[in-house]
Design an enzyme around this catalytic site. Structure first.
Site, PDB file in Angstrom:
ATOM      1  CE  LYS A  40      -3.620   0.022   2.434  1.00  0.00           C
ATOM      2  NZ  LYS A  40      -4.584   0.105   3.596  1.00  0.00           N
TER       3      LYS A  40
ATOM      4  CD  GLU B 258       9.220  -6.877   6.314  1.00  0.00           C
ATOM      5  OE1 GLU B 258       8.942  -7.413   7.478  1.00  0.00           O
ATOM      6  OE2 GLU B 258       8.582  -5.988   5.784  1.00  0.00           O
TER       7      GLU B 258
ATOM      8  N   GLY C 245      -4.947  -4.365   5.569  1.00  0.00           N
ATOM      9  CA  GLY C 245      -4.401  -5.353   4.772  1.00  0.00           C
ATOM     10  C   GLY C 245      -5.064  -6.591   5.140  1.00  0.00           C
ATOM     11  NE  ARG C 246      -6.386  -6.655  11.232  1.00  0.00           N
ATOM     12  CZ  ARG C 246      -5.804  -5.523  11.615  1.00  0.00           C
ATOM     13  NH1 ARG C 246      -4.834  -5.236  10.723  1.00  0.00           N
ATOM     14  NH2 ARG C 246      -6.194  -4.672  12.492  1.00  0.00           N
TER      15      ARG C 246
ATOM     16  CD  GLU D 138      -1.867  -7.370  11.786  1.00  0.00           C
ATOM     17  OE1 GLU D 138      -0.609  -7.425  11.642  1.00  0.00           O
ATOM     18  OE2 GLU D 138      -2.513  -7.025  10.646  1.00  0.00           O
TER      19      GLU D 138
ATOM     20  CG  HIS E 127      -2.868 -39.283  12.864  1.00  0.00           C
ATOM     21  ND1 HIS E 127      -3.051 -40.792  13.182  1.00  0.00           N
ATOM     22  CD2 HIS E 127      -4.164 -39.304  11.925  1.00  0.00           C
ATOM     23  CE1 HIS E 127      -3.971 -41.489  12.601  1.00  0.00           C
ATOM     24  NE2 HIS E 127      -4.651 -40.585  11.816  1.00  0.00           N
TER      25      HIS E 127
ATOM     26  CE  LYS F  19       6.019  -3.417  10.021  1.00  0.00           C
ATOM     27  NZ  LYS F  19       5.054  -2.702   9.148  1.00  0.00           N
TER      28      LYS F  19
END
Length: 542
Positions: A211, A217, A268-269, A355, A386, A501
């Site tokens: 954005k 990253e 974002g999410r 978040e 399992h 950050k």
């Protein structure tokens, strides 16, 4: 502007629910989980059935959970959100102060959308996407050898990766012939290197999602991939597209083949149904399938407007979750999909929920007086049976569960073994786990005793197709939003990620300082950070 400053513990019904929680419905008593209860405790909408008879609730508790929804004005707040009220805010303090309009991204089918401006922008971006996909389909976008594009690398992180990746994997069975998507998110160089080893760069486009256009990253991985293109004698500007904010550094036609816009009122999410997911999913599935995905999400958005919890799956899941979290004292929630296609869906929900609702500050700027979001975790069944189901069944910690399953498999390939098909075995395991967790089993051998009363819900659809996936995604988005409203927290910012950050950038300054000057010493300005790097043995040349 209307606000709701009441948190859960301020609601009139809170004390009554506390009393009821002292002696909750006992699922292990003979006849408690009777057929009539199972068949009546079903909430249906948008092709999904929510079976909640295996929750520790009776009619009296459900009536009070309805009061929670009513007293908190949860649905009214949801509607105000859809219309564009500025709800991403904290009263009296600096905050993002934004609208929250992810629902506008799929309100494109309405003659009168809730927020015309936001939905009009969404339609503009969909038109741009349609043109782009048409150019790909009809060969107007080709490489230097006049070959068509067959691959896409999606570069993003957080909400620009988890949700889109989860949905792509969920619907990969329906991808167009010769179309394949790869994902790079981690700044770990091995992530990018591994993807680059698999693709024909000349026939691959790269979708870079950020954005701000400054995500560390993402920009690092973008440069990593650009270097590979240049080394291969290819022009990145002919292969790279951007999904970014209008006017960001990435909104540059000299560097990108196309630019699609994302907006600051879509977090974002919550952004899978925006261009964040649309470009990649449109490429992989085609525009028609992506629009079906939006229709499914929109259908569940509309269902989430119903005021009765028994007719609103998202609101029902929200208040059941609050019952388990705040009144029965359960700290985690396992989301267990009985579908291998949903292999990364829980990871997406982990971000979306934790978040959003991992907050201790109320919207009025004071500390909350009750628990908020649970820890979300899980893996697909039957693999998980399992692995960690032992603790869920017999451990000392009660873990509520939300099972997700489908009556049909996607690929229509199955085999009859010992009288049953694999899909039937999968469904039998899902239903059996739900019953076993609820009812338990008595035994004279304490090692083989199952206490039961482990609350769980089943979310069941016919088949995981584009519409169903959209509905499932929106179901959980609305559930999370409703819980935030009831807890009176801001589910739409993420201040908790910022401190790490800032400190990471300070440590990066040490790396670059040492690389430029062997005599550089950051100990005086940052003694703790310098000591941590020294103890970890990562100081270059030291």
């Amino acid at each position: 502007m209307q606000t709701n400053n009441k948190g859960l513990s301020d609601l009139a019904v809170f004390t009554e629910l506390q009393k009821q929680a002292a002696s909750p419905y006992d699922l292990t008593v003979s006849g408690a989980l009777r057929p009539e209860r199972v068949s009546s405790c079903i909430c249906r909408a948008s092709g999904l059935d929510v079976l909640y008879g295996t929750q520790r609730v009776d009619d009296a508790v459900l009536e009070n959970l309805q009061k929670i929804a009513d007293e908190s004005n949860a649905v009214d707040q949801f509607l105000r959100m859809k219309k564009g009220e500025v709800i991403n805010r904290i009263e009296g303090h600096d905050s993002e102060n934004r609208m929250v309009l992810h629902t506008a991204m799929r309100d494109v089918f309405a003659d009168q959308p809730y927020n015309l401006e936001a939905t009009s922008k969404a339609r503009e971006e969909l038109d741009k996407l349609a043109s782009f996909l048409d150019d790909l389909e009809n060969g107007r976008i080709r490489n230097a050898k006049n070959e068509t594009v067959t691959g896409l690398i999606n570069i993003g992180i957080g909400g620009s990766d988890l949700g889109p990746r989860a949905v792509y994997l969920a619907l990969e069975a329906y991808r167009l012939p010769e179309r394949k998507v790869y994902f790079i998110s981690n700044v770990d160089p091995d992530d990018a290197a591994e993807v680059l080893s698999k693709v024909d760069l000349s026939r691959t486009i790269v979708n870079v999602v950020s954005k701000s256009g400054t995500t560390l990253e993402t920009l690092t991985n973008e440069e990593f991939v650009k270097v590979a293109y240049v080394k291969a004698g290819l022009d990145p500007a002919r292969h790279f597209v951007a999904v970014t904010g209008k006017g960001s550094p990435m909104d540059n036609p000299e560097k990108y083949l196309r630019a699609f816009y994302m907006f600051d009122y879509v977090g974002g999410r919550y952004s899978v149904t925006s261009m964040v997911g649309a470009v990649m999913l449109g490429f992989a599935l085609g525009l028609e399938a992506f629009m079906e995905f939006l229709k499914g999400a929109n259908s569940m958005d509309i269902a989430a407007e119903h005021r009765q919890i028994k007719n609103n799956p998202a609101l029902l899941l929200a208040v059941l979750g609050i019952w388990n979290r705040n009144f029965l004292g359960n700290h985690t929630l396992a989301i267990l999909p009985y579908s291998q296609a949903l292999v990364r869906f829980t990871a997406h929900l982990q971000q979306c929920d934790m978040e959003s609702n991992g907050k201790s500050c109320a919207r009025n700027g004071v500390r909350v007086s009750h628990d908020t979001g649970p820890i979300i975790w899980g893996e697909p069944g039957t693999n998980g049976q399992h692995a960690f189901y032992q603790l869920i069944h017999q451990g000392t910690t009660v873990v509520p569960v939300e099972f997700v399953g489908f009556r049909e498999n996607q690929r229509q390939q199955d085999i009859l073994i010992n009288g049953t098909y694999s899909q039937e075995k999968l469904l039998a395991n899902l239903l059996a786990q739900s019953m076993a967790l609820a009812t338990g089993k008595n035994s004279d051998n304490p090692n083989r005793e199952f206490q039961g009363n482990r609350p769980n819900t089943i979310i069941l659809g016919d088949k995981l197709d584009s519409f169903c996936m959209g509905a499932l995604l929106a179901l959980y988005e609305a559930k999370i939003v409703f819980q935030g409203f009831i807890w009176n927290i801001n589910s739409f910012d993420q201040e908790g990620v910022q401190l790490g950050k800032v400190l990471a950038n300070r440590l990066l300054d040490h790396f670059s300082g040492l690389r430029q000057d062997q005599d550089y010493n950051g100990e005086e300005d940052d003694p703790l950070g310098w000591a941590m790097m020294k103890a970890a043995g990562v100081l270059p040349g030291k």
